[in-house]
Design a protein around this motif. Structure first.
Motif, PDB file in Angstrom:
ATOM      1  N   PRO A  18       0.909  -0.743  -0.118  1.00  0.00           N
ATOM      2  CA  PRO A  18       0.142  -0.082  -0.384  1.00  0.00           C
ATOM      3  C   PRO A  18       0.907   1.293   0.180  1.00  0.00           C
ATOM      4  N   GLY A  24      -3.923  -2.130  -3.557  1.00  0.00           N
ATOM      5  CA  GLY A  24      -4.731  -1.992  -2.152  1.00  0.00           C
ATOM      6  C   GLY A  24      -5.073  -1.020  -1.282  1.00  0.00           C
ATOM      7  N   LEU A  25      -4.925  -0.127  -1.400  1.00  0.00           N
ATOM      8  CA  LEU A  25      -5.223   1.354  -0.759  1.00  0.00           C
ATOM      9  C   LEU A  25      -7.240   0.942  -0.448  1.00  0.00           C
ATOM     10  N   CYS A  26      -8.064   0.824  -1.051  1.00  0.00           N
ATOM     11  CA  CYS A  26      -9.021   0.481  -1.232  1.00  0.00           C
ATOM     12  C   CYS A  26      -9.803   0.230   0.059  1.00  0.00           C
ATOM     13  N   LEU A  29      -7.188   1.704   3.373  1.00  0.00           N
ATOM     14  CA  LEU A  29      -8.047   2.689   3.765  1.00  0.00           C
ATOM     15  C   LEU A  29      -9.527   2.548   4.576  1.00  0.00           C
ATOM     16  N   ARG A  33      -9.804   1.908  10.651  1.00  0.00           N
ATOM     17  CA  ARG A  33     -10.526   2.743  11.182  1.00  0.00           C
ATOM     18  C   ARG A  33     -10.331   1.498  12.681  1.00  0.00           C
ATOM     19  N   ARG A 165      -4.769   6.317  13.374  1.00  0.00           N
ATOM     20  CA  ARG A 165      -6.188   7.236  13.272  1.00  0.00           C
ATOM     21  C   ARG A 165      -7.136   6.343  14.943  1.00  0.00           C
ATOM     22  N   GLY A 179     -11.859  12.255   8.279  1.00  0.00           N
ATOM     23  CA  GLY A 179     -11.863  11.495   7.889  1.00  0.00           C
ATOM     24  C   GLY A 179     -10.874  10.553   6.554  1.00  0.00           C
ATOM     25  N   LEU A 180     -11.509  11.021   5.064  1.00  0.00           N
ATOM     26  CA  LEU A 180     -10.440  10.221   3.861  1.00  0.00           C
ATOM     27  C   LEU A 180      -9.142  11.883   4.051  1.00  0.00           C
ATOM     28  N   PHE A 184      -6.150  10.086   3.471  1.00  0.00           N
ATOM     29  CA  PHE A 184      -4.381  10.185   3.061  1.00  0.00           C
ATOM     30  C   PHE A 184      -2.998  10.789   3.274  1.00  0.00           C
ATOM     31  N   ALA A 187      -1.467   8.515   4.831  1.00  0.00           N
ATOM     32  CA  ALA A 187      -0.700   7.880   4.801  1.00  0.00           C
ATOM     33  C   ALA A 187       0.708   8.245   3.878  1.00  0.00           C
TER      34      ALA A 187
ATOM     35  N   CYS B  29      -6.344   2.859  -6.242  1.00  0.00           N
ATOM     36  CA  CYS B  29      -4.575   2.299  -6.118  1.00  0.00           C
ATOM     37  C   CYS B  29      -4.166   3.133  -7.648  1.00  0.00           C
ATOM     38  N   CYS B 112     -11.397  -0.780  -8.297  1.00  0.00           N
ATOM     39  CA  CYS B 112     -12.891  -0.920  -7.387  1.00  0.00           C
ATOM     40  C   CYS B 112     -13.856  -0.441  -7.918  1.00  0.00           C
ATOM     41  N   PHE B 188       0.348  10.579  -1.782  1.00  0.00           N
ATOM     42  CA  PHE B 188      -1.015  10.499  -0.849  1.00  0.00           C
ATOM     43  C   PHE B 188      -0.919  12.776  -0.374  1.00  0.00           C
ATOM     44  N   ARG B 199     -13.873  19.419  -0.342  1.00  0.00           N
ATOM     45  CA  ARG B 199     -14.450  18.980   0.748  1.00  0.00           C
ATOM     46  C   ARG B 199     -14.863  20.424   1.456  1.00  0.00           C
ATOM     47  N   GLU B 207     -17.174  14.077   6.210  1.00  0.00           N
ATOM     48  CA  GLU B 207     -17.669  13.053   6.908  1.00  0.00           C
ATOM     49  C   GLU B 207     -18.036  13.279   8.483  1.00  0.00           C
TER      50      GLU B 207
END
Lengths: 203, 221
Positions: A18, A24-26, A29, A33, A165, A179-180, A184, A187, B29, B112, B188, B199, B207
């Motif tokens: 990652p 495999g980031l989906c 992330l 949690r 986190r 959140g996201l 990021f 990471a 990704c 995905c 990143f 946002r 969120e």
């Protein structure tokens, strides 16, 4: 032996799935949690990659590589373009099999994994492990070590991220970053750390 | 059939308001891995949009005949076949770029975004709206890729599409390339910043806070 050990370290830290290769980031992330789920995901990743990469290596060498059908009198047959479909089939089947074995013999572990196991079929890091194996022409032992190493590297990264986190839950972040966004940036910082492994390897 | 207005909405909603990368967390990704230069980002964006649109159309066509239990495998096989076609085309006509993309073309299979759209939209809608939705999502994904690709190439090398746009210090200009831009962490940071910016502009995307006061916490979990 030392070669295999250094391949393991290389796969898990220098080429961390990652953080240095963005693979495999989906899931990385989405499932970071909580530390428990992250740990479960890491173990499942290691198990699936440790099995599928060597399996796909066998499949590639005996059936798909150019000239693999020489024993059947078809030395010119080159099926390597089919490897994508074959690999994903093997991965889907392995995940399904692992699910059934765990359900039958280790119900506690199975319950802990929950929904993550089937999700692993569409994990880019797992497919990427097999594709890198094909591109770099690893042997059987190397494939097994490479698969385990990549899985272990993913596990380390996802557990560390989830720990950070958890601590961040109490931080007062700007609304847009929550959140996201902050994940990021976290990471990215971790990725800087892992980049130093690459420098160590280069020396 | 839906009115033209809703077509337009299906097409444009994923561009910014429901962007697949920044809001739905799909297809990240590849959004980061191939964006060190604009050319690879463009190729990847185009390949993904084509695969996504065709896969959505095909799956939507046979949506009434797919048994629920094996739908994932079926969808993946359809997507993988399309990806193989794209991969072969790239290798035949754009060999240099296909080298640079390495395994990432193959990884469109497990992107995905593709599976997410076929699973959530194409499986329940007729072919035309599905393809419009898929195309819109492909465009939204492409926008993010192009943006990050531009920033990383301009600031990392001072080039755009391989042509020099900022004069380099070593050639008598003023610009010193930021080599960090070409490494993994910058991807990143850029995407994190982009998510933050979007946002802030559109606060409804933010969120809900993770933190809840301790007395409510037990109930929330």
């Amino acid at each position: 032996m030392t070669d295999l050990w250094s391949l393991f370290l290389r796969a898990s830290f220098v080429e961390n799935m990652p953080l240095s290769l963005f693979l495999g980031l989906c899931t990385f992330l989405a499932l970071s949690r909580r530390t428990e789920t992250a740990l479960g995901l890491g173990v499942a990743m290691t198990a699936v990659m440790g099995v599928t990469v060597p399996l796909n290596q066998l499949l590639y060498v005996w059936f798909l590589a150019p000239g693999a059908w020489g024993w059947a009198g078809l030395p010119e047959l080159d099926l390597s373009y089919l490897s994508l479909v074959a690999f994903i089939g093997v991965i889907a089947a392995t995940v399904q099999l692992l699910e059934m074995v765990l359900d039958r013999f280790f119900p506690a572990v199975y319950a802990a994994f929950g929904v993550f196991l089937p999700l692993l079929t569409v994990q880019c890091a797992i497919l990427a492990g097999s594709l890198f194996m094909q591109e770099r022409r690893y042997g059987l032992a190397e494939s097994a070590v490479y698969g385990l190493g990549s899985g272990a590297g993913f596990a380390v990264a996802v557990v560390v991220l989830s720990a950070v986190r958890t601590r961040l839950a109490y931080a007062d972040l700007p609304d847009g970053l929550r959140g996201l966004g902050i994940t990021f940036i976290l990471a990215g910082l971790m990725s800087l750390g892992f980049a130093s492994f690459a420098l160590m390897a280069a020396q | 059939m839906a009115a033209p207005g809703s077509f337009w909405r299906t097409l444009t909603a994923p561009l910014l308001r429901e962007n697949p990368v920044t809001l739905q967390i799909l297809g990240i990704c590849s959004a980061l891995a191939v964006t060190t230069s604009l050319a690879t980002a463009l190729t990847m964006a185009a390949s993904l949009t084509v695969v996504l649109t065709l896969a959505a159309g095909l799956i939507s066509l046979i949506r009434r005949h797919i048994p629920d239990t094996i739908r994932l495998i079926l969808q993946i096989v359809i997507i993988a076949s399309l990806v193989i076609v794209i991969d072969q085309i790239l290798q035949a006509y754009f060999f240099e770029i296909s080298r640079a993309l390495s395994v990432f073309v193959g990884l469109i299979t497990t992107n995905c975004l593709v599976l997410g759209r076929t699973e959530t939209f194409a499986r329940h809608n007729p072919p035309v709206p599905s393809m419009v939705d898929a195309f819109g999502n492909g465009l939204g994904y492409s926008l993010v890729l192009i943006f990050i690709g531009c920033v990383r190439e301009v600031f990392g090398k001072g080039e755009l599409m391989g042509r020099q746009v900022l004069p380099l210090a070593e050639q008598g200009g003023w610009f010193t390339p930021l080599s960090l831009m070409l490494l993994a962490p910058s991807g990143f940071f850029l995407l994190g910043g982009l998510v933050w910016a979007l946002r802030t502009l559109m606060p409804e995307q933010a969120e809900a806070p993770d933190f809840a006061p301790p007395e409510h916490r037990e109930a929330a979990e």
